[in-house]
Design an enzyme around this catalytic site. Structure first.
Site, PDB file in Angstrom:
ATOM      1  N   ASN A  10       0.867  -1.181   0.000  1.00 19.66           N
ATOM      2  CA  ASN A  10       0.000   0.000   0.000  1.00 19.66           C
ATOM      3  C   ASN A  10       0.904   1.232   0.000  1.00 19.66           C
ATOM      4  O   ASN A  10       1.502   1.572   1.020  1.00 19.66           O
ATOM      5  CB  ASN A  10      -0.886  -0.032   1.265  1.00 19.66           C
ATOM      6  N   LYS A  12       0.143   4.263  -0.234  1.00 17.29           N
ATOM      7  CA  LYS A  12      -0.480   5.457   0.375  1.00 17.29           C
ATOM      8  C   LYS A  12      -0.252   6.676  -0.542  1.00 17.29           C
ATOM      9  O   LYS A  12      -0.148   6.512  -1.752  1.00 17.29           O
ATOM     10  CB  LYS A  12       0.025   5.659   1.804  1.00 17.29           C
ATOM     11  N   HIS A  98      -9.398   1.230   5.343  1.00 16.27           N
ATOM     12  CA  HIS A  98      -8.095   1.448   5.984  1.00 16.27           C
ATOM     13  C   HIS A  98      -8.287   2.407   7.162  1.00 16.27           C
ATOM     14  O   HIS A  98      -9.103   3.325   7.097  1.00 16.27           O
ATOM     15  CB  HIS A  98      -7.100   2.022   4.968  1.00 16.27           C
ATOM     16  N   GLU A 100      -6.669   4.826   8.109  1.00 23.71           N
ATOM     17  CA  GLU A 100      -6.495   6.250   7.771  1.00 23.71           C
ATOM     18  C   GLU A 100      -7.781   6.811   7.149  1.00 23.71           C
ATOM     19  O   GLU A 100      -8.104   7.974   7.322  1.00 23.71           O
ATOM     20  CB  GLU A 100      -5.280   6.409   6.833  1.00 23.71           C
ATOM     21  N   GLU A 170      -4.975  -4.642  10.896  1.00 23.56           N
ATOM     22  CA  GLU A 170      -3.943  -3.624  11.054  1.00 23.56           C
ATOM     23  C   GLU A 170      -4.163  -2.887  12.373  1.00 23.56           C
ATOM     24  O   GLU A 170      -4.989  -1.970  12.438  1.00 23.56           O
ATOM     25  CB  GLU A 170      -4.019  -2.619   9.900  1.00 23.56           C
ATOM     26  N   GLY A 176       2.740   2.646  10.774  1.00 24.36           N
ATOM     27  CA  GLY A 176       3.655   3.763  10.572  1.00 24.36           C
ATOM     28  C   GLY A 176       4.413   4.179  11.816  1.00 24.36           C
ATOM     29  O   GLY A 176       5.053   5.223  11.845  1.00 24.36           O
ATOM     30  N   SER A 216       3.601  -2.041  10.248  1.00 24.21           N
ATOM     31  CA  SER A 216       5.047  -2.131  10.360  1.00 24.21           C
ATOM     32  C   SER A 216       5.590  -3.537  10.130  1.00 24.21           C
ATOM     33  O   SER A 216       6.512  -3.982  10.810  1.00 24.21           O
ATOM     34  CB  SER A 216       5.529  -1.556  11.696  1.00 24.21           C
TER      35      SER A 216
HETATM   36  P1  13P Z   1       3.262   0.557   7.737  1.00 25.28           P
HETATM   37  O1  13P Z   1       3.736  -0.740   7.156  1.00 25.28           O
HETATM   38  O2  13P Z   1       3.978   1.763   7.195  1.00 25.28           O
HETATM   39  O3  13P Z   1       3.218   0.515   9.230  1.00 25.28           O
HETATM   40  O4  13P Z   1       1.742   0.737   7.255  1.00 25.28           O
HETATM   41  C1  13P Z   1       0.883  -0.321   7.365  1.00 25.28           C
HETATM   42  C2  13P Z   1      -0.345  -0.011   6.593  1.00 25.28           C
HETATM   43  O5  13P Z   1      -1.097   0.875   6.957  1.00 25.28           O
HETATM   44  C3  13P Z   1      -0.595  -0.781   5.369  1.00 25.28           C
HETATM   45  O6  13P Z   1      -1.860  -0.509   4.875  1.00 25.28           O
END
Ligand code: 13P
Length: 255
Positions: A10, A12, A98, A100, A170, A176, A216
């Site tokens: 992903n 982003k 997601h 976010e 997640e 992140g 992560s």
């Molecule tokens: P990270 O791997 O940067 O922690 O992000 C995970 C994520 O949100 C994948 O959709």
């Protein structure tokens, strides 16, 4: 039938058009030489790059995903991108729910269900994300939170529709942040989610559903996480922006 093993990147909202081309070309070059092809590899670039990333990967088994889609079909919804548009650009998947999207854009379960239904109606498979916040884990309500997120959304689908969904667990506190759920925490939650699917549908449906871990996941911890019984792959954020790291994560998957 064995469950599909999946590694999805992903991206982003990162990079420019040139960055997307370079990253894709590097992954394609490495994938050709180094990957055995048993793992489904998915790239989820930002919307504008989907047609190009699709073109650059067309000689490979790599699949393309969008990171979101509209809950509406078409019309006066300035700035929205429909599932039909995404499918027409060559994507086969879309990420929905997601954290976010849930937290920053305030997307709620009922809207997410509409998005899922729109995606499925346009022949897109869905990567549906769930997960608890740090506070919810500290209050020990993480199982309840995950189950409610499922009950209020994709558990309302028919079993046939649900079979086109992949679930990504997640934990929000691990996204992140560099923090990762321990293998025991990740396996425990994935096992719980599979139990919820069995309860809502059937044990057979649960057995077939691929469950991805996100938060992560990187080249240092992927092998250990992917070896766990109920973890069928990963949804990778930051580490999917570096071709070598992403390919190493794919290589961590054992058949
Ligand atoms: P990270 O791997 O940067 O922690 O992000 C995970 C994520 O949100 C994948 O959709």
């Amino acid at each position: 039938m064995k469950r599909k093993k999946i590694v999805a990147g992903n991206w982003k909202m990162n990079g420019t058009y040139d960055d997307a081309c370079k990253l894709t070309s590097e992954i394609v070059a490495m994938a050709k030489d180094e990957l055995n092809g048993n793992t489904v590899v998915i790239l989820a670039p930002p919307f504008p790059f989907i047609p190009t990333v699709n073109k650059l990967t067309e000689q490979t088994n790599i699949k393309i995903s969008a990171q979101n889609c509209s809950s509406e079909n078409s019309g006066a919804f300035t700035g929205e991108v429909s599932a039909a548009m995404i499918a027409s650009c060559g994507a086969a998947y879309v990420i929905i729910g997601h954290s976010e999207r849930r937290t920053i854009f305030k997307e709620q379960d009922d809207l997410l269900l509409k998005k899922v239904q729109m995606a499925l109606a346009n022949n897109l498979s869905v990567i549906f994300c769930i997960g608890e916040t740090k506070e919810q884990r500290e209050q020990a309500i993480h199982f309840k939170v995950a189950e409610e997120q499922l009950n209020n959304s994709i558990f309302k689908l028919s079993a046939d529709e649900f079979s086109k969904c992949i679930i990504a667990y997640e934990p929000v506190w691990a996204i992140g942040t560099g923090l990762t759920a321990t293998p025991a925490q990740a396996q425990e939650m994935h096992h719980y989610i599979r139990g919820c699917i069995a309860k809502s549908f059937t044990p057979q449906v649960a057995e077939q559903c691929s469950l991805l871990y996100g938060g992560s996941c990187n080249e240092s911890n992927a092998a250990e996480l992917f070896a766990l019984e109920d973890i069928d792959g990963g949804l990778i954020g930051g580490a999917s922006l570096k071709s070598r790291s992403f390919v190493n994560i794919i290589k961590s998957m054992k058949d």
